[in-house]
Design an enzyme around this catalytic site. Structure first.
Site, mmCIF file in Angstrom:
data_model
loop_
_atom_site.group_PDB
_atom_site.id
_atom_site.type_symbol
_atom_site.label_atom_id
_atom_site.label_comp_id
_atom_site.label_asym_id
_atom_site.label_seq_id
_atom_site.Cartn_x
_atom_site.Cartn_y
_atom_site.Cartn_z
ATOM 1 N N HIS A 211 0.826 -1.206 0.000
ATOM 2 C CA HIS A 211 0.000 0.000 0.000
ATOM 3 C C HIS A 211 0.861 1.257 0.000
ATOM 4 O O HIS A 211 0.568 2.235 -0.709
ATOM 5 C CB HIS A 211 -0.921 0.011 1.230
ATOM 6 C CG HIS A 211 -2.160 -0.805 1.047
ATOM 7 N ND1 HIS A 211 -3.132 -0.495 0.122
ATOM 8 C CD2 HIS A 211 -2.593 -1.935 1.678
ATOM 9 C CE1 HIS A 211 -4.105 -1.383 0.186
ATOM 10 N NE2 HIS A 211 -3.801 -2.272 1.120
ATOM 11 N N GLU A 212 1.937 1.252 0.785
ATOM 12 C CA GLU A 212 2.798 2.427 0.871
ATOM 13 C C GLU A 212 3.543 2.689 -0.434
ATOM 14 O O GLU A 212 3.832 3.843 -0.778
ATOM 15 C CB GLU A 212 3.802 2.256 2.018
ATOM 16 C CG GLU A 212 3.180 2.279 3.400
ATOM 17 C CD GLU A 212 2.461 3.585 3.688
ATOM 18 O OE1 GLU A 212 2.952 4.655 3.264
ATOM 19 O OE2 GLU A 212 1.382 3.544 4.313
ATOM 20 N N GLY A 387 2.180 -15.967 -8.738
ATOM 21 C CA GLY A 387 0.936 -16.409 -9.369
ATOM 22 C C GLY A 387 0.435 -17.738 -8.855
ATOM 23 O O GLY A 387 -0.737 -17.882 -8.477
#
Length: 420
Positions: A211-212, A387
């Site tokens: 997020h940062e 993945g």
């Protein structure tokens, strides 16, 4: 009941049964003493008869003993002479007796065939032995179960923990025991709690970092556009390279966030009945469009139309990640094969590429986050090893399985199984 419980139960029960049978059947040290006492009593009677009524009365008494009591007996005086009775019995069990007048004799005797004396050989206590064996069996069963039940409890909890259930713990009944098994249960719970805390902290760290990083990446794209306007065409090649690397970083951050959400099951989507073939066709269509830009293709073969109960977004994400991995590693001019079928009350999705495959030592590890097979594979394909990890977690949330194997003739086959 099996394993340690059965071993403990049978061992204890066998020991008890053998001991009980031994005490009931084997003669004890008191037998000879009781026979000697028996002989002494008859010797006293015979000596009294001899003194009062003579040899004939003594012989008659001993004849009755031989006929009815099945016991041969003789009486010898102090000088060693046979007074009455059977001379053949003089070398058997002996006992000194004294008649009422103070004369000493030696009574000798032996048991004949068919001898019965309740004080010497009591009847076999069948009821007592059977009851003792049954009681000992019940006690041994309870002991074995009390030992095996908490061990099975810890074993089941360890299996759940190994399968990914980080909240798996030994039951309270096990952890409150005041013995070694209770210590084992408490130590296991402490270990599981520590593992859960570490994994949770790791996933939270990945989520927070991702997020940062999104904010500086967004500012980087803005700065990149401003640089394009100022630099003109002379710096376009370098700026394009910067944009490509920024896009790759953005894709990596997105995948890390997807893994973190999958690990925490952070989705508000409700489960529903899904047409698995239709869902896979939609995902394969997008993958085929991207593959066509690289002279590759994706084929879908539907042998059955199973329906499953699940969350469409998670299952589609799992299939998409496996398909992208297959398209990435299959050579140009080849086709990725997708097969949908059902067997053993489970729906199966098989995805095969025609690439170099995976070394046997890495087959299980390819589903581990950030694991990549070989330097050339990671550098040339651009994969980051997330993945298949995302796919495994998404399938595990549906109580399904995902496994990989090297296909005959080359390539890697990944098989997804979902309960119907």
């Amino acid at each position: 009941m099996r394993g340690i419980a059965l071993t403990i139960f049978l061992s204890f029960w066998l020991i008890f049964a053998v001991l009980i049978a031994a005490f009931a059947v084997l003669p004890n040290e008191g037998s000879s003493v009781r026979f000697a006492d028996h002989l002494h009593q008859h010797g006293l009677v015979a000596a009294g008869l001899f003194e009062r009524e003579g040899k004939e009365a003594c012989d008659a008494y001993m004849a009755v003993l031989a006929e009815r009591g099945r016991m041969a007996m003789s009486l010898v005086d102090a000088s060693g002479q046979l007074v009455c009775g059977d001379a053949a019995a003089t070398h058997a069990t002996r006992r000194v007796v004294t008649d009422g007048a103070g004369a000493s004799f030696t009574a000798a005797g032996t048991a004949l065939d068919g001898f019965r004396d309740l004080r010497l050989r009591p009847s076999f206590p069948y009821t007592a032995v059977v009851l003792a064996i049954l009681v000992s069996g019940i006690v041994c069963f309870l002991v074995a179960r009390s030992l095996a039940r908490p061990i099975r409890d810890v074993r089941d909890a360890s299996h759940r923990l190994a399968a990914g259930d980080l909240q798996a713990r030994a039951s309270a009944a096990t952890s409150v025991r005041h013995d070694e098994i209770g210590d084992l249960g408490r130590d296991f719970n402490a270990m599981a709690g520590r593992i859960e805390a570490l994994v949770t902290a790791q996933n939270q760290l990945l989520s927070d970092i991702s997020h940062e990083l999104r904010s500086p990446l967004a500012r980087l794209h803005v700065a990149l556009e401003l640089a394009r306007r100022k630099a003109g065409s002379a710096a376009e090649t370098d700026l394009a390279r910067i944009e490509t690397e920024a896009d790759r970083m953005n894709d990596l951050i997105g995948r890390v966030l997807s893994l973190a959400r999958a690990e925490h099951d952070e989705t508000a989507e409700a489960a529903a009945r899904l047409d698995l073939a239709a869902l896979v066709r939609d995902v394969a269509a997008d993958a085929d469009f991207e593959a066509s830009q690289q002279d590759k293709a994706v084929d879908v073969v539907v042998s059955a139309h199973p329906t499953v109960n699940g969350r469409a977004t998670l299952i589609a994400s799992a299939v998409d990640n496996v398909l992208r991995n297959a398209v990435r590693h299959t050579p140009a001019g080849t086709r990725v094969q997708v097969a949908i079928d059902e067997a053993d009350d489970a729906a199966t999705i098989s995805i095969r590429d025609h690439g170099p495959g995976v070394p046997a030592t890495d087959i299980e590890r390819i589903f581990t986050p950030f694991h990549r097979v070989g330097i050339d594979r990671s550098q040339s394909s651009g994969g980051v090893g997330l993945g298949l990890a995302i796919a495994r977690r998404a399938i595990a949330l549906h109580e399904g399985t995902i496994a990989a194997e090297n296909a005959a003739g080359g390539g890697l086959r990944v098989t997804i199984r979902l309960p119907r």
